[in-house]
Design a protein around this motif. Structure first.
Motif, PDB file in Angstrom:
ATOM      1  N   CYS A  82       0.849  -1.036   0.076  1.00 55.04           N
ATOM      2  CA  CYS A  82       0.084  -0.287  -0.105  1.00 55.04           C
ATOM      3  C   CYS A  82       0.934   1.429  -0.138  1.00 55.04           C
ATOM      4  N   ALA A  83       1.918   1.322   0.882  1.00 59.14           N
ATOM      5  CA  ALA A  83       2.720   2.292   0.891  1.00 59.14           C
ATOM      6  C   ALA A  83       3.551   2.578  -0.395  1.00 59.14           C
ATOM      7  N   ILE A  84       3.939   1.587  -1.100  1.00 57.23           N
ATOM      8  CA  ILE A  84       4.657   1.695  -2.515  1.00 57.23           C
ATOM      9  C   ILE A  84       3.696   2.333  -3.415  1.00 57.23           C
ATOM     10  N   ILE A  85       2.406   1.737  -3.499  1.00 54.81           N
ATOM     11  CA  ILE A  85       1.416   2.087  -4.430  1.00 54.81           C
ATOM     12  C   ILE A  85       1.117   3.649  -4.309  1.00 54.81           C
ATOM     13  N   TYR A  86       0.994   4.216  -3.111  1.00 52.19           N
ATOM     14  CA  TYR A  86       0.787   5.568  -2.685  1.00 52.19           C
ATOM     15  C   TYR A  86       2.167   6.431  -2.474  1.00 52.19           C
ATOM     16  N   LYS A  87       3.301   5.925  -2.852  1.00 51.25           N
ATOM     17  CA  LYS A  87       4.680   6.392  -2.812  1.00 51.25           C
ATOM     18  C   LYS A  87       4.969   7.246  -1.572  1.00 51.25           C
ATOM     19  N   GLU A  88       4.704   6.606  -0.235  1.00 53.36           N
ATOM     20  CA  GLU A  88       4.678   6.940   0.939  1.00 53.36           C
ATOM     21  C   GLU A  88       6.311   6.473   1.567  1.00 53.36           C
ATOM     22  N   LYS A  89       6.904   7.376   2.107  1.00 49.01           N
ATOM     23  CA  LYS A  89       8.071   6.949   2.892  1.00 49.01           C
ATOM     24  C   LYS A  89       7.927   6.208   4.022  1.00 49.01           C
ATOM     25  N   SER A  90       6.888   6.078   4.555  1.00 52.62           N
ATOM     26  CA  SER A  90       6.542   5.262   5.682  1.00 52.62           C
ATOM     27  C   SER A  90       6.787   3.615   5.456  1.00 52.62           C
ATOM     28  N   VAL A  91       6.939   3.218   4.166  1.00 46.46           N
ATOM     29  CA  VAL A  91       7.181   1.987   3.800  1.00 46.46           C
ATOM     30  C   VAL A  91       8.416   1.481   4.727  1.00 46.46           C
ATOM     31  N   PHE A  92       9.410   2.270   4.978  1.00 43.64           N
ATOM     32  CA  PHE A  92      10.515   1.702   5.778  1.00 43.64           C
ATOM     33  C   PHE A  92      10.346   1.335   7.175  1.00 43.64           C
ATOM     34  N   ALA A  93       9.083   1.893   7.607  1.00 42.20           N
ATOM     35  CA  ALA A  93       8.985   1.834   9.086  1.00 42.20           C
ATOM     36  C   ALA A  93       8.561   0.170   9.017  1.00 42.20           C
ATOM     37  N   PHE A  94       7.558  -0.336   7.889  1.00 40.15           N
ATOM     38  CA  PHE A  94       7.187  -1.814   7.943  1.00 40.15           C
ATOM     39  C   PHE A  94       8.276  -2.636   7.661  1.00 40.15           C
ATOM     40  N   LEU A  95       8.939  -2.286   6.848  1.00 41.46           N
ATOM     41  CA  LEU A  95      10.373  -3.028   6.203  1.00 41.46           C
ATOM     42  C   LEU A  95      11.207  -3.161   7.538  1.00 41.46           C
ATOM     43  N   ILE A  96      11.509  -2.488   8.366  1.00 40.89           N
ATOM     44  CA  ILE A  96      12.391  -2.531   9.435  1.00 40.89           C
ATOM     45  C   ILE A  96      11.575  -3.470  10.258  1.00 40.89           C
ATOM     46  N   THR A  97      10.186  -3.203  10.538  1.00 39.10           N
ATOM     47  CA  THR A  97       9.628  -4.057  11.639  1.00 39.10           C
ATOM     48  C   THR A  97       9.429  -5.629  11.055  1.00 39.10           C
ATOM     49  N   ILE A  98       9.509  -5.950   9.721  1.00 35.69           N
ATOM     50  CA  ILE A  98       9.260  -7.184   9.206  1.00 35.69           C
ATOM     51  C   ILE A  98      10.742  -7.696   9.551  1.00 35.69           C
ATOM     52  N   VAL A  99      11.722  -7.078   9.222  1.00 32.62           N
ATOM     53  CA  VAL A  99      13.099  -7.546   9.688  1.00 32.62           C
ATOM     54  C   VAL A  99      13.297  -8.057  11.021  1.00 32.62           C
ATOM     55  N   ILE A 100      12.716  -7.247  11.786  1.00 28.30           N
ATOM     56  CA  ILE A 100      12.734  -7.558  13.606  1.00 28.30           C
ATOM     57  C   ILE A 100      11.873  -8.781  13.666  1.00 28.30           C
ATOM     58  N   CYS A 101      10.774  -9.048  13.187  1.00 29.55           N
ATOM     59  CA  CYS A 101       9.914 -10.036  13.292  1.00 29.55           C
ATOM     60  C   CYS A 101      10.706 -11.293  12.961  1.00 29.55           C
ATOM     61  N   LEU A 102      11.058 -11.187  11.714  1.00 31.10           N
ATOM     62  CA  LEU A 102      11.849 -12.533  10.996  1.00 31.10           C
ATOM     63  C   LEU A 102      13.115 -12.946  11.984  1.00 31.10           C
ATOM     64  N   PHE A 103      13.887 -11.779  12.249  1.00 28.73           N
ATOM     65  CA  PHE A 103      14.955 -12.015  13.079  1.00 28.73           C
ATOM     66  C   PHE A 103      14.722 -12.857  14.290  1.00 28.73           C
ATOM     67  N   ILE A 104      13.600 -12.551  15.099  1.00 27.51           N
ATOM     68  CA  ILE A 104      13.321 -13.396  16.179  1.00 27.51           C
ATOM     69  C   ILE A 104      12.193 -14.582  15.978  1.00 27.51           C
ATOM     70  N   GLY A 105      11.619 -14.482  14.931  1.00 29.34           N
ATOM     71  CA  GLY A 105      10.685 -15.470  14.590  1.00 29.34           C
ATOM     72  C   GLY A 105      11.375 -16.723  14.018  1.00 29.34           C
ATOM     73  N   ILE A 106      12.092 -16.411  13.067  1.00 27.72           N
ATOM     74  CA  ILE A 106      12.794 -17.712  12.341  1.00 27.72           C
ATOM     75  C   ILE A 106      13.656 -18.549  13.214  1.00 27.72           C
ATOM     76  N   PRO A 107      14.539 -18.101  14.026  1.00 23.62           N
ATOM     77  CA  PRO A 107      15.116 -18.946  15.010  1.00 23.62           C
ATOM     78  C   PRO A 107      14.272 -19.776  15.893  1.00 23.62           C
ATOM     79  N   LEU A 108      13.284 -19.030  16.575  1.00 20.15           N
ATOM     80  CA  LEU A 108      12.432 -19.796  17.225  1.00 20.15           C
ATOM     81  C   LEU A 108      11.263 -20.858  16.691  1.00 20.15           C
ATOM     82  N   SER A 109      10.883 -20.448  15.341  1.00 17.75           N
ATOM     83  CA  SER A 109      10.181 -21.473  14.801  1.00 17.75           C
ATOM     84  C   SER A 109      11.012 -22.771  13.978  1.00 17.75           C
TER      85      SER A 109
END
Length: 486
Positions: free
Chosen positions: A27-54
């Motif tokens: 959605c952020a990419i479609i509307y060309k919003e800089k806030s996309v970086f906030a989601f990308l950072i959060t995705i990395v954090i979630c996967l950084f913790i989630g992948i080793p646990l799973s």
């Protein structure tokens, strides 16, 4: 306690949350919003913790009710902590406490907001807060059960802890198949509402976000004036679907099987329809002089459906309605929707059981020789179910009272404080006075916001899963005290 399976499932929950965040990123990419970086950072954090646990599959994957309740409580806390990060990292909500309040309100399908200017938010952030309703409506752990192989003995503990209502029934013999069917019905109704709104001329973004809020019975709007700017047809579609999402999903399964008579005989459904119809008639008559007859029915139907299903959308500022109508809305806040729906509140089935218990007790006192059995839908209510309903009500009233006492320290007027607790504990969204449909929760202290965050989680998870971690923590503290050397 099987700690390894708890960490394993939490890991998968984080991975799923990361996947869900791809949609607001697009959605952020479609509307060309800089806030996309906030989601990308959060995705990395979630996967950084989630992948080793799973990746660390536990050898023993058997767990019981205690672990099930703990998994559910921890999962909702973890997804909320991570889900708040995009708001905070992007600076769209500068205070992390406020960001956490907003996303907990989203996931628990409450709809109470701290935002003073909703339309100033980026599209991707508006999408995320509304999409959180859709995720939380059916439950992220029910979604996990639908895609993740797990034995029925284990999954039933998670299903019971996360699904709303006094008891959880399997639609079909296998719990995973039940979860898949529930999500198919949920997705089908969601898509149908989106199509009907688009046919009514609503923009795609609006149709998606409003439907997410309706399906999850959450109520986050993308306009400062909620649903007021939309057409009468669009409001009518939302009214109908709010009502439908407040019905037990087992009823829809029976309808799909063409068991129409069996579905219509459901006692909770009859009560639900009766309560909604009665409330619409009474409010329409009460506000008729203000709006006109047909407008009164339209707005009364919308607000009754919105409040009893704990959605929280508004077509009018009902703060200005007569006291009689506002009292009816407050009563509906407590009643809530049907068990097994996406709605909150005490639930119609619990109200029915409590009323029947009172009648049973009066009958016993006046006619001691007669022995009457409590029944719903012709089936005997087990002692365990009746006991759990009574305990739920006691715990509910205790939490409500303590929360009201703490929030009253902010010195807001009584109506604001009372309905703030009622709206958060019952996952409604708006209350009355300062937190009415055109108001917000920004003026409460951080202490009050934390209390209301707890209430939102307690209301969505039916109280006991949230109380379990607290109980375990107190037990550990007591055990440590006992072993301290003199």
């Amino acid at each position: 306690m099987n700690k390894y399976v708890i960490f394993y499932i939490i890991g998968w929950i984080l991975n799923i949350e990361a996947a869900f965040m791809l949609l607001p990123s697009i959605c952020a990419i479609i509307y060309k919003e800089k806030s996309v970086f906030a989601f990308l950072i959060t995705i990395v954090i979630c996967l950084f913790i989630g992948i080793p646990l799973s990746l660390r599959k536990p050898k023993n994957r058997v767990f019981f009710a205690k672990e099930g309740f703990l998994i559910v409580a921890l999962a909702w806390i973890v997804i909320s902590i991570m889900g708040a990060l995009p708001f905070y990292i992007s600076g769209q909500i500068p205070s992390y406490v406020d960001a956490l309040f907003e996303i907990i309100s989203g996931f628990t399908t409450t709809g109470s907001s701290i935002l003073t200017d909703i339309e100033a938010m980026d599209y991707c952030m508006l999408f995320w807060r509304s999409f959180a309703h859709w995720i939380g409506g059916m439950g992220v752990l029910v979604f996990l059960l639908a895609i993740f192989p797990m034995t029925d003995g284990e999954s039933i503990h998670i299903m019971r802890a996360e699904s709303p209502g006094p008891s959880v029934e399997k639609i079909v013999p296998k719990m995973r198949t039940t979860a898949i069917l529930l999500y198919k019905i949920y997705l089908g109704m969601t898509l149908l509402q989106i199509v009907l709104l688009l046919l009514g001329g609503m923009p795609l973004f609006d149709a998606l976000t409003i439907t997410f809020g309706t399906a999850g019975t959450g109520g986050f709007a993308i306009k400062n004036t909620s649903i007021i700017p939309y057409t009468r047809y669009q409001q009518a579609v939302v009214t109908i679907f709010m009502f439908l999402f407040g019905v037990n999903f087992n009823i829809y399964y029976l309808i799909l099987l063409r068991k129409f008579k069996e579905s219509l005989k459901n006692e909770e459904l009859k009560w639900y329809i009766t309560i909604v119809t009665s409330a619409i008639i009474l409010i329409s008559l009460n506000i008729g002089g203000i709006k006109g007859f047909f407008k009164s029915i339209h707005h009364a139907a919308f607000q009754v459906s919105s409040i009893i299903t704990t959605t929280g959308y508004a077509t009018v500022d009902f703060n200005y309605w007569p006291t009689f109508s506002k009292v009816i809305l407050v009563i509906l806040m407590f009643i809530g929707a049907c068990a097994g729906s996406t709605g909150g509140g005490i639930k119609v089935s619990r109200i029915v059981i409590l009323l029947k218990s009172v009648r049973h007790e009066i009958s016993y006192l006046t006619q001691k020789r007669s022995v009457k059995i409590l029944r719903i839908n012709g089936k005997k209510i087990s002692n365990e179910t009746a006991r759990s309903v009574n305990l739920y009500f006691v715990a509910y009233m205790f939490i409500f009272t303590v929360s009201l006492l703490i929030i009253s320290l902010d010195n807001h007027d009584f109506t604001t404080s009372f309905t703030a607790v009622a709206s958060t504990l019952n996952n409604i969204g708006p209350g009355l006075e300062a937190i009415g449909p055109m108001g917000n929760f920004s003026n409460f202290s951080n202490l009050s916001k934390f209390v209301m965050m707890f209430d939102m989680l307690a209301g969505r998870l039916e109280i006991f899963p949230v109380l379990l971690p607290i109980s375990l923590g107190i037990s550990k503290i007591k055990s440590h005290k006992l072993t301290l050397p003199r």
